[in-house]
Design a protein around this motif. Structure first.
Motif, short mmCIF file in Angstrom:
data_model
loop_
_atom_site.label_atom_id
_atom_site.label_comp_id
_atom_site.label_asym_id
_atom_site.label_seq_id
_atom_site.Cartn_x
_atom_site.Cartn_y
_atom_site.Cartn_z
N GLU A 168 40.88 -34.33 5.48
CA GLU A 168 42.44 -35.08 6.14
C GLU A 168 43.50 -34.30 5.16
OE1 GLU A 168 42.88 -38.80 7.85
OE2 GLU A 168 42.09 -38.74 5.59
N ASP A 169 44.01 -34.00 6.75
CA ASP A 169 45.37 -33.34 6.25
C ASP A 169 46.51 -34.35 6.29
OD1 ASP A 169 44.29 -30.58 6.05
OD2 ASP A 169 44.94 -30.19 8.17
N LEU B 271 40.69 -30.00 14.42
CA LEU B 271 41.28 -30.69 15.63
C LEU B 271 42.57 -31.17 14.87
CD1 LEU B 271 41.87 -32.84 17.89
CD2 LEU B 271 40.87 -34.82 16.55
N GLN B 272 42.71 -31.59 13.50
CA GLN B 272 44.30 -30.55 12.86
C GLN B 272 44.91 -29.93 12.76
OE1 GLN B 272 42.83 -34.31 9.18
NE2 GLN B 272 42.96 -32.17 8.94
N HIS B 273 44.13 -28.93 13.31
CA HIS B 273 44.99 -27.50 12.93
C HIS B 273 45.45 -27.63 14.45
CE1 HIS B 273 44.38 -23.10 13.16
NE2 HIS B 273 45.26 -23.46 12.47
N GLY C 290 49.43 -43.72 3.05
CA GLY C 290 50.01 -42.33 2.61
C GLY C 290 50.10 -41.07 3.40
N GLU C 291 49.08 -40.51 2.94
CA GLU C 291 48.96 -38.85 3.34
C GLU C 291 48.04 -38.19 3.33
OE1 GLU C 291 49.84 -38.50 6.10
OE2 GLU C 291 50.66 -36.94 7.17
N GLY C 292 46.60 -37.15 3.59
CA GLY C 292 45.70 -36.96 3.06
C GLY C 292 46.45 -35.43 1.84
N LEU C 293 47.12 -34.71 3.03
CA LEU C 293 47.43 -33.26 2.40
C LEU C 293 46.09 -32.86 2.28
CD1 LEU C 293 50.71 -34.80 0.46
CD2 LEU C 293 50.51 -33.18 2.49
#
Length: 716
Positions: free
Chosen positions: A260-261, A441-443, A252-255
């Protein structure tokens, strides 16, 4: 890698024999049925209308759901593309098949029960069409497939493919289907992988406009359209009704849920729960729903059993047609440890409880709390103790990652993953205590994906000050500095990444490449030779040594190292080929350039620079015989013909060049100059005026001035 013990295997899944036993309907087989496996990367089940979501339209998936069995609770074993697909194809868990990350853990198909190979051995035609470099053939997944289409053949695919649109992937699969005989052909196993809705979320139109505020959903809609095209082709060929079709996602995906993105760090439901549809031939059980938990390791044994094939005893999955509630589903992620220096995580799902194991363990009741917002570990100590003991009985040792070549590392970075990580040791932080670091880090990775290098660099520079041991942070910072043309700072960041990666060859390559670009050839050579210490056949090292030798004008060493590397960038091949041709080493130049029209063109240009008009003519005419649209070859041929036959032959060639490409400025200037000398003032004036008006001054400044003087002389 140690195998699971018999006791732990029983804890994880029902035995295959027991799962396949039961009523006659459950044991029904379809021995000649086509098998189609569709994997939609990064697709959360709770973002599909089939699972109750209402903010996106998926007509193709909705139609398939009406014909299929829907599994309400299906789970991935790892929220990463490559290891998840390894489980999908083997019926094994990541500690068993050994693929623990997207890089550094190659899959050995010969050592495991591998679904494509088993179908091939049973007489099936096997074909795979993938949409991401993460699943490129060299990962080991290509074994057992007659066709493994990754966009471009062989080395070209590894150099070019990052992500291709789902429609393009499906188009290639449809072409393969249409090329099959309508009758008398063997059954087929077709695997189609779509990378939508993986980041970056950039759906094509009309979905970009329709879902402007929700681009993840827009990519789901795009994937649905691609699936619809594939299913339509199956119907057109009359394969759909008789086919076994499985549609699922690898994770899946965090969103933004739980901080977590994306995916890969945490093991909450949004990252693990995936859609799963199984369509049986003839519409069996169409529209029904299974509430019992399923896992991706169930897919391979299910497809083998349904097609009448023997299910290998090593597979731990169960038949999807005979699931029971008494099972524990294992998941893991080593990504935090390998790339961020944090602890890895593991989890077990049993009935209503989801246990996540790490330095700060958590337990959730997913029935009462599907969003996993309340840790019930203290209230459910007995459940916690039981699941912790069961998980600790599973062999989960993590081997150090192996080498990843620099090209693979670069392509993984383009998808938001650093290449191979390093096996952090000591007391490691729980990833769930590092959400502020993860957020930044995600950004930063999102800024990198959007090529906003300056903003990403500023954020990463602050981040590595706070977390100086963050490998991913240094690697992406080096990438930003490279694009910002800050060579010394780029070198420093790559050196720090190399240090944190324990001297991993792919990071040594980045240091060597940066030194080479800075003209520090001797240091670049030293780093490349260090790469050969542990791996004398390292192609990245030999490729770098070839580039260094060419930069120094040492053609013999450049050629020898290129032969060892067996590859080189197009610019390197062009330069080496031209240099060899200029020295009269034509056979070696052809070897490097590989033949073909463009190779002949380059050889012709090299001969022309040496004043060898006749030899240049031979190569250029060969180039044009292979591809008469090469405007540059016509321009160069005109120069050769001017020396060999005179103005008329030259003008004919230059006119051909300009008819193909009006921006052939050398041909345009030559037509003006030669026509003026021949007294053809009208043609001369037209060519010279165009040249003065369109030729770039930075390159043609003196020639423009010359053309202007001539125009004044001839009344232009």
């Amino acid at each position: 890698m140690r195998r699971l013990t018999a006791a732990s295997a029983v804890l994880l899944a029902l035995a295959v024999a027991a799962a396949l036993a039961g009523c006659g309907r459950e044991r029904e087989t379809f021995e000649k049925a086509p098998v189609v496996l569709i994997s939609i990367d990064t697709l959360r089940s709770d973002h599909l209308p089939a699972y109750g979501y209402r903010a996106v339209e998926t007509p193709a998936l909705d139609a398939l759901r009406r014909d299929a069995i829907l599994f309400e609770r299906a789970y991935s074993h790892v929220p990463l593309t490559l290891p998840s697909h390894a489980s999908l194809f083997t019926g094994l868990l990541p500690p068993e098949h050994g693929v623990r990350d997207n890089g550094g853990y190659p899959f050995d198909a010969a050592a495991h029960p591998y679904l494509p190979r088993l179908f091939k051995e049973a007489g099936y035609a096997t074909a795979a069409f993938v949409s991401s470099f993460v699943l490129h053939k060299d990962t080991g997944l290509g074994a057992g497939f007659d066709v493994y289409d990754q966009g471009l053949p062989g080395v070209e695919a590894r150099a070019e493919l990052v992500e291709r649109p789902g429609m393009a992937t499906v188009g290639a699969a449809i072409d393969w289907l249409h090329a099959r005989p309508a009758e008398g052909a063997p059954p087929f196993f077709l695997f189609v992988h779509l990378y939508e809705p993986h980041t970056p979320y950039a759906p094509p139109e009309p979905f970009a406009s329709r879902y402007r505020a929700r681009p993840y959903d827009g990519e789901i809609a795009a994937a649905d359209a691609a699936v619809g095209s594939l299913l339509a082709a199956l119907r057109e060929r009359q394969d759909y009704d008789r086919a076994l079709i499985v549609l699922l996602s690898d994770h899946g995906e965090g969103l933004g849920d739980h901080g977590e993105d994306g995916h890969g760090i945490f093991l909450y439901r949004e990252a693990l729960q995936v859609p799963l549809l199984l369509k049986l031939p003839g519409g069996g059980r169409a529209g029904t729903t299974v509430a019992a938990p399923a896992q991706l390791a169930d897919i391979a044994p299910t497809l083998l059993a349904l097609t009448g094939r023997k299910v290998p005893a090593a597979m731990h999955g169960a038949s999807l047609l005979a699931l029971g509630p008494a099972r524990r589903i294992y998941s893991e992620t080593a990504y935090p440890r390998l790339h961020l220096g944090w602890s890895e995580l593991a989890s077990l799902i049993e009935d209503r409880f989801h246990y996540i194991h790490g330095p700060a363990p958590e337990l959730f009741d997913v029935v009462a709390d599907p969003g996993q917002t309340r840790n019930v570990l203290e209230a459910e100590r007995r459940v916690y103790g039981t699941l912790r003991q069961a998980l600790e009985a599973i062999p989960r040792e993590l081997a150090p990652p192996g080498a990843v070549d620099a090209e693979t590392a670069r392509k993984l970075a383009a998808l938001g993953y650093a290449g191979r990580g390093s096996l952090a040791s000591g007391r490691l932080a729980d990833p769930r205590t590092q959400r502020d670091v993860l957020r930044d880090l995600q950004h930063a990775k999102a800024l990198v994906a959007g090529e906003r290098w300056s903003e990403a660099s500023e954020l990463l520079e602050r981040l590595v000050v706070r977390k100086p041991d963050l490998l991913d942070g240094w690697f992406f910072l080096a990438t930003c500095r490279e694009h910002l043309a800050r060579p010394e700072e780029t070198l420093a960041a790559y050196r720090r990444a190399l240090e944190l990666a324990g001297g991993a060859p792919e990071y040594a390559f980045y240091v060597a490449r940066q030194l080479y670009r800075m003209g520090r050839f001797e240091e670049a050579r030293q780093h490349a030779e260090l790469m050969l210490t542990g791996d004398p056949e390292n192609r990245d090292a030999h490729e770098m040594l070839a580039a260094v030798a060419l930069g120094r004008g040492d053609l013999d060493t450049a050629l020898a190292e290129w032969r060892r590397a067996r590859r080189g960038s197009p610019a390197f091949l062009r330069d080496l080929g031209q240099a060899l041709a200029a020295r009269g080493r034509t056979a070696e130049a052809v070897e490097v350039l590989g033949g073909g029209a463009q190779a002949e063109e380059l050889l012709g240009l090299a001969e022309l620079r040496q004043g060898r008009a006749q030899q240049a003519r031979v190569h250029l005419e060969r180039a044009l015989a292979l591809d008469p649209r090469l405007a540059g070859s016509w321009t160069a041929l005109g120069v050769a013909l001017y020396d060999l036959e005179g103005p008329e032959a030259a003008l004919t060639a230059w006119r051909r060049a300009l008819a193909l490409d009006g921006a052939q400025f050398d041909a345009l200037l030559n037509v003006g100059l030669v026509s003026a000398r021949a007294g053809r003032r009208d043609e001369a004036r037209e060519a010279l005026r165009r040249f003065v008006a369109t030729a770039p001054p930075a390159r043609y400044g003196p020639d423009i001035a010359k053309a202007q003087r001539l125009l004044r002389e001839i009344g232009g």
